[in-house]
Design a protein around this motif. Structure first.
Motif, PDB file in Angstrom:
ATOM      1  N   LYS A 150      15.117  78.033  -0.453  1.00 51.39           N
ATOM      2  CA  LYS A 150      15.310  77.715  -1.871  1.00 51.39           C
ATOM      3  C   LYS A 150      14.019  77.240  -2.515  1.00 51.39           C
ATOM      4  CE  LYS A 150      19.087  75.188  -1.317  1.00 51.39           C
ATOM      5  NZ  LYS A 150      20.210  74.287  -1.695  1.00 51.39           N
ATOM      6  N   GLU A 151      13.230  76.460  -1.785  1.00 50.40           N
ATOM      7  CA  GLU A 151      11.965  75.979  -2.349  1.00 50.40           C
ATOM      8  C   GLU A 151      10.970  77.113  -2.510  1.00 50.40           C
ATOM      9  OE1 GLU A 151       8.612  72.466  -1.693  1.00 50.40           O
ATOM     10  OE2 GLU A 151      10.471  72.441  -0.554  1.00 50.40           O
ATOM     11  N   ALA A 152      10.862  77.966  -1.490  1.00 48.18           N
ATOM     12  CA  ALA A 152       9.922  79.087  -1.571  1.00 48.18           C
ATOM     13  C   ALA A 152      10.274  80.017  -2.727  1.00 48.18           C
ATOM     14  CB  ALA A 152       9.913  79.861  -0.257  1.00 48.18           C
ATOM     15  N   ARG A 153      11.557  80.302  -2.891  1.00 49.16           N
ATOM     16  CA  ARG A 153      11.972  81.206  -3.973  1.00 49.16           C
ATOM     17  C   ARG A 153      11.807  80.547  -5.340  1.00 49.16           C
ATOM     18  NH1 ARG A 153      17.010  82.455  -4.271  1.00 49.16           N
ATOM     19  NH2 ARG A 153      16.614  84.469  -5.276  1.00 49.16           N
ATOM     20  N   ALA A 154      12.084  79.239  -5.412  1.00 48.70           N
ATOM     21  CA  ALA A 154      11.908  78.539  -6.693  1.00 48.70           C
ATOM     22  C   ALA A 154      10.448  78.543  -7.112  1.00 48.70           C
ATOM     23  CB  ALA A 154      12.438  77.114  -6.591  1.00 48.70           C
ATOM     24  N   VAL A 155       9.538  78.318  -6.154  1.00 49.62           N
ATOM     25  CA  VAL A 155       8.111  78.368  -6.468  1.00 49.62           C
ATOM     26  C   VAL A 155       7.704  79.782  -6.849  1.00 49.62           C
ATOM     27  CG1 VAL A 155       5.794  78.157  -5.494  1.00 49.62           C
ATOM     28  CG2 VAL A 155       7.491  76.380  -5.048  1.00 49.62           C
ATOM     29  N   TYR A 156       8.137  80.750  -6.069  1.00 50.22           N
ATOM     30  CA  TYR A 156       7.676  82.130  -6.259  1.00 50.22           C
ATOM     31  C   TYR A 156       8.098  82.679  -7.618  1.00 50.22           C
ATOM     32  CZ  TYR A 156       6.531  86.959  -5.050  1.00 50.22           C
ATOM     33  OH  TYR A 156       5.981  88.212  -5.022  1.00 50.22           O
ATOM     34  N   LEU A 207      14.970  77.230 -16.617  1.00 49.13           N
ATOM     35  CA  LEU A 207      14.377  78.554 -16.759  1.00 49.13           C
ATOM     36  C   LEU A 207      14.834  79.535 -15.688  1.00 49.13           C
ATOM     37  CD1 LEU A 207      10.744  77.422 -17.656  1.00 49.13           C
ATOM     38  CD2 LEU A 207      12.302  78.675 -19.172  1.00 49.13           C
ATOM     39  N   LEU A 208      14.935  79.080 -14.449  1.00 51.44           N
ATOM     40  CA  LEU A 208      15.270  80.011 -13.374  1.00 51.44           C
ATOM     41  C   LEU A 208      16.677  80.578 -13.502  1.00 51.44           C
ATOM     42  CD1 LEU A 208      13.638  78.667 -10.078  1.00 51.44           C
ATOM     43  CD2 LEU A 208      13.075  80.719 -11.374  1.00 51.44           C
ATOM     44  N   LYS A 209      17.548  79.874 -14.211  1.00 48.14           N
ATOM     45  CA  LYS A 209      18.897  80.414 -14.421  1.00 48.14           C
ATOM     46  C   LYS A 209      18.859  81.747 -15.157  1.00 48.14           C
ATOM     47  CE  LYS A 209      20.390  76.656 -16.415  1.00 48.14           C
ATOM     48  NZ  LYS A 209      21.279  75.687 -17.125  1.00 48.14           N
ATOM     49  N   SER A 210      17.789  81.964 -15.944  1.00 49.63           N
ATOM     50  CA  SER A 210      17.680  83.211 -16.699  1.00 49.63           C
ATOM     51  C   SER A 210      16.839  84.259 -15.981  1.00 49.63           C
ATOM     52  CB  SER A 210      17.057  82.931 -18.075  1.00 49.63           C
ATOM     53  OG  SER A 210      15.719  82.472 -17.940  1.00 49.63           O
ATOM     54  N   SER A 211      16.326  83.945 -14.805  1.00 49.65           N
ATOM     55  CA  SER A 211      15.512  84.915 -14.063  1.00 49.65           C
ATOM     56  C   SER A 211      16.410  85.930 -13.373  1.00 49.65           C
ATOM     57  CB  SER A 211      14.647  84.198 -13.015  1.00 49.65           C
ATOM     58  OG  SER A 211      14.041  85.141 -12.147  1.00 49.65           O
ATOM     59  N   PRO A 212      16.104  87.230 -13.507  1.00 52.20           N
ATOM     60  CA  PRO A 212      16.911  88.241 -12.809  1.00 52.20           C
ATOM     61  C   PRO A 212      16.754  88.169 -11.295  1.00 52.20           C
ATOM     62  CG  PRO A 212      14.957  89.247 -13.792  1.00 52.20           C
ATOM     63  CD  PRO A 212      15.015  87.833 -14.287  1.00 52.20           C
ATOM     64  N   HIS A 213      15.748  87.429 -10.835  1.00 51.88           N
ATOM     65  CA  HIS A 213      15.494  87.328  -9.395  1.00 51.88           C
ATOM     66  C   HIS A 213      16.189  86.140  -8.755  1.00 51.88           C
ATOM     67  CE1 HIS A 213      12.447  90.390 -10.002  1.00 51.88           C
ATOM     68  NE2 HIS A 213      11.913  89.646 -10.945  1.00 51.88           N
ATOM     69  N   TRP A 214      16.794  85.284  -9.581  1.00 50.73           N
ATOM     70  CA  TRP A 214      17.394  84.075  -9.031  1.00 50.73           C
ATOM     71  C   TRP A 214      18.906  84.238  -8.919  1.00 50.73           C
ATOM     72  CZ3 TRP A 214      15.365  80.158  -6.533  1.00 50.73           C
ATOM     73  CH2 TRP A 214      16.194  79.083  -6.211  1.00 50.73           C
ATOM     74  N   SER A 215      19.440  83.866  -7.766  1.00 48.28           N
ATOM     75  CA  SER A 215      20.887  83.866  -7.570  1.00 48.28           C
ATOM     76  C   SER A 215      21.260  82.613  -6.798  1.00 48.28           C
ATOM     77  CB  SER A 215      21.333  85.114  -6.799  1.00 48.28           C
ATOM     78  OG  SER A 215      20.710  85.161  -5.519  1.00 48.28           O
ATOM     79  N   GLY A 216      22.518  82.282  -6.835  1.00 49.05           N
ATOM     80  CA  GLY A 216      22.962  81.098  -6.122  1.00 49.05           C
ATOM     81  C   GLY A 216      22.948  79.876  -7.007  1.00 49.05           C
ATOM     82  N   PRO A 217      23.069  78.692  -6.383  1.00 47.26           N
ATOM     83  CA  PRO A 217      23.156  77.456  -7.159  1.00 47.26           C
ATOM     84  C   PRO A 217      21.883  77.188  -7.959  1.00 47.26           C
ATOM     85  CG  PRO A 217      23.794  77.104  -4.859  1.00 47.26           C
ATOM     86  CD  PRO A 217      23.175  78.458  -4.932  1.00 47.26           C
TER      87      PRO A 217
END
Length: 407
Positions: A150-156, A207-217
């Motif tokens: 989750k941290e790696a994806r949030a940063v990326y 912001l990440l809630k609107s990213s097409p690359h983000w899924s999950g909580p």
């Protein structure tokens, strides 16, 4: 394995005994460790709790505030106004939205349990053991962060992922801010940088809630923050203990107090912050295994991080094999594998021997003739890293992101 506790697994048989034994736990097994929140709040600074599971708790004050600031289109102006707000005792600039001003005035207050004497002692400890702390909380923790999905994806996928060098510099502002005497008092900067970081976390959640690359909580939950806290605090203390660094009981208590303070000021609830190192070890062994594993994003970020470290060590990055070996030593084989770090047949065994001897020499345990020549390469490398990170932290600014990673 049946007779081993999770703590036994995590502290056994690695180069530094902190996390390498995660090699015994596959990601699937780590997932199976997830369950109801079982860590007792009686072991926290608060001494009791609401019974909430930190996986489903975020920042109930900062999150709606940042969402509102985005909706009103105020983020660029807020960044402009806060850019030169630097010192803990500095009044907030005129023109801030009133709801943001009220939040910051509340968030900048130190907790009732803050102990100035312990914070002063922590600053002295940072001065004495700074090289070890940099190795563990910046280099080692950086390697661990890329093995936390989750941290790696949030940063990326956030804005910082597109410029990791700038992202790391901003992260390490706090490492610079908490070191000096009076870091949390008038004239210091730790309060300001912690509050700004808390605002950034809320912005990233939004912001990440609107990213097409983000899924999950939603990212950066209280548990996610605890995971990061343990890769800094618990991991560093375990590492220094494993290296037999001389730490008095007063220094240990002071260092814990300083990292507790940092966690609180970043918005971690007191009911989740461990009150002692023992309760910290117990909580760490609960949250780390179920939150670690490999991701493509983590592998890519880790490669960038190691390239940066190699470039700092020598122009052209010719010491990349040495960096690889040191990263494997700091994190263990399983985490190194998750991060895509290649084995270095020449350097891996050298690091395992040379680094502990160098620490023992620095601690006055052994004499100079017993220190191998390779240890001085490591010593010079760490000095360069320490100088870079602690000076870079004084040269950059934390600002609220206005978007996600550009596509």
């Amino acid at each position: 394995m049946a007779e081993l506790s999770r703590r036994d697994v995590l502290i056994s048989g690695t180069a530094m005994g902190a996390l390498g034994a995660l090699g015994m736990i596959s990601p699937a097994q780590a997932d199976s460790l997830a369950g109801d929140w079982t860590w007792p709040a009686s072991g926290s600074i608060a001494g009791s709790g609401s019974g909430a599971d930190p996986r489903w708790v975020w920042d109930e004050v900062a999150d709606p505030l940042l969402a509102s600031l985005f909706d009103r289109g105020l983020i660029p102006e807020v960044n402009r106004l806060l850019y030169d707000w630097n010192r803990n005792d500095q009044p907030l600039p005129a023109g801030l939205p009133e709801d943001l001003r009220a939040f910051i005035e509340q968030a900048r207050q130190l907790p009732s349990w803050a102990d100035p004497a312990k914070l002063d002692a922590a600053a002295r400890f940072h001065a004495l053991k700074g090289n070890y702390i940099v190795v563990l909380t910046i280099v080692g923790a950086g390697m661990l962060a890329t093995a936390i999905p989750k941290e790696a994806r949030a940063v990326y996928y956030s804005a910082g992922g597109a410029n990791l060098k700038d992202r790391i510099a901003k992260t390490n502002i706090l490492a610079y801010a908490v070191r000096p005497q009076n870091a949390w008092g008038a004239g210091g900067t730790a309060v300001v940088e912690a509050v700004k970081t808390r605002l950034v976390h809320a912005a990233v959640r939004h912001l990440l809630k609107s990213s097409p690359h983000w899924s999950g909580p939603i990212p950066i939950s209280q548990e996610d923050m605890l995971v990061t806290w343990h890769t800094l605090a618990t991991y560093s203390m375990r590492g220094m203990r494993d290296w037999k660094v001389r730490i008095s009981s007063a220094e240990s208590a002071a260092y814990l107090h300083s990292v507790q303070m940092l966690g609180h000021m970043l918005g971690i609830r007191d009911e989740f912050l461990p009150a002692t190192w023992d309760t910290s070890y117990t909580q760490s062994d609960l949250v780390l295994p179920r939150n670690m594993g490999p991701t493509p994003e983590g592998v890519e970020l880790n490669a960038i991080l190691r390239d940066m470290l190699a470039e700092l060590t020598s122009p052209g990055g010719v010491d990349k094999p040495l960096v690889n070996a040191f990263a494997r030593y700091l994190t263990g084989d399983q985490v190194a594998g998750w991060n895509g770090i290649r084995r270095e047949p020449l350097w891996d065994p050298v690091i395992k021997t040379a680094w502990p001897l160098l620490v023992q020499f620095r601690e006055g345990v052994i004499g100079l003739p017993l220190v191998p020549a390779a240890a001085w390469l490591l010593d010079e490398m760490v000095k360069k890293w320490t100088t870079y990170y602690l000076t870079k932290g004084a040269q950059t600014k934390i600002v609220i992101p206005t978007g996600n990673r550009p596509s």
